[in-house]
Design a protein around this motif. Structure first.
Motif, mmCIF file in Angstrom:
data_model
loop_
_atom_site.group_PDB
_atom_site.id
_atom_site.type_symbol
_atom_site.label_atom_id
_atom_site.label_comp_id
_atom_site.label_asym_id
_atom_site.label_seq_id
_atom_site.Cartn_x
_atom_site.Cartn_y
_atom_site.Cartn_z
ATOM 1 N N ARG A 43 40.302 59.975 42.376
ATOM 2 C CA ARG A 43 40.775 61.590 41.876
ATOM 3 C C ARG A 43 41.292 62.163 43.048
ATOM 4 O O ARG A 43 41.044 62.046 43.988
ATOM 5 N N SER A 44 41.967 62.955 42.220
ATOM 6 C CA SER A 44 42.801 63.869 43.194
ATOM 7 C C SER A 44 41.951 64.981 43.819
ATOM 8 O O SER A 44 40.624 64.952 43.492
ATOM 9 N N ARG A 45 42.151 66.087 44.535
ATOM 10 C CA ARG A 45 41.291 66.627 45.508
ATOM 11 C C ARG A 45 41.667 68.178 44.676
ATOM 12 O O ARG A 45 43.352 68.547 44.049
ATOM 13 N N HIS A 46 40.840 68.766 44.100
ATOM 14 C CA HIS A 46 40.764 70.214 43.566
ATOM 15 C C HIS A 46 41.363 71.472 44.057
ATOM 16 O O HIS A 46 40.200 71.594 45.284
ATOM 17 N N GLN A 50 38.937 71.987 47.693
ATOM 18 C CA GLN A 50 38.918 72.164 48.843
ATOM 19 C C GLN A 50 39.081 73.248 49.677
ATOM 20 O O GLN A 50 38.134 73.508 50.306
ATOM 21 N N GLU A 102 40.993 56.715 51.074
ATOM 22 C CA GLU A 102 41.938 57.632 51.070
ATOM 23 C C GLU A 102 42.913 56.959 50.254
ATOM 24 O O GLU A 102 43.527 56.137 50.361
ATOM 25 N N ASP A 105 46.956 60.144 50.904
ATOM 26 C CA ASP A 105 46.961 61.290 50.955
ATOM 27 C C ASP A 105 46.728 62.499 50.121
ATOM 28 O O ASP A 105 46.645 63.585 49.870
ATOM 29 N N LEU A 106 46.822 61.930 49.032
ATOM 30 C CA LEU A 106 47.088 62.643 47.521
ATOM 31 C C LEU A 106 45.136 63.088 47.260
ATOM 32 O O LEU A 106 44.677 63.483 46.222
ATOM 33 N N GLY A 107 45.018 61.768 47.283
ATOM 34 C CA GLY A 107 42.811 61.928 46.524
ATOM 35 C C GLY A 107 42.307 60.898 47.228
ATOM 36 O O GLY A 107 42.569 60.432 47.854
ATOM 37 N N THR A 108 41.381 60.782 46.345
ATOM 38 C CA THR A 108 40.105 59.701 46.906
ATOM 39 C C THR A 108 39.926 58.252 46.130
ATOM 40 O O THR A 108 40.101 58.862 44.276
ATOM 41 N N GLU A 109 40.221 56.983 46.310
ATOM 42 C CA GLU A 109 39.561 55.914 45.286
ATOM 43 C C GLU A 109 38.624 55.590 46.029
ATOM 44 O O GLU A 109 37.887 55.036 46.533
#
Length: 123
Positions: A43-46, A50, A102, A105-109
């Protein structure tokens, strides 16, 4: 009062695949071990979430937007784990765990993993 559907997760009653964090299921025997299965989502960060989380962290308290995102992500990973288990002929997953890292640095796995098996009631 928090909404359990928004801030909780887990398996629906009567699911075709039983998922447990234990290594066995009382009253059942393992007939066949299929092997490791996993469900994965990244998931990428919105940006809005944020910014809101950053402001909220200054004052303290729960970061509800991030909590809801993590719950949704875990539920999606779990659904994919169950799909993999069914596709391989299993009806249960033993030793299920979540792993969260992480992703560049683009999102969370988020990964749900365990051992797919075929179980039946012990006689």
């Amino acid at each position: 009062m928090s909404n359990i559907a928004e801030y909780g997760g887990g398996q629906e009653q009567g699911s075709a695949v039983l998922v447990v964090t234990t290594n066995d299921v009382p009253g059942y025997r393992v007939d066949r071990v299929i092997g490791e299965v996993f469900g994965l989502t990244v998931r990428s960060r919105h940006i809005g979430t944020q910014i809101g989380a950053s402001l909220k962290s200054l004052m303290g308290g729960e970061l509800k937007g991030l909590t809801k995102t993590l719950v949704d992500s875990r539920n999606q990973a779990m659904e994919r784990l169950i799909e993999q288990t069914k596709a391989r002929g299993g009806n249960a997953v033993l030793g299920m765990r979540f792993d969260v890292t992480e992703a560049a640095d683009l999102g969370t796995e988020i990964c749900a993993y365990g051992t797919a098996v075929v179980i039946s009631p012990a006689s």
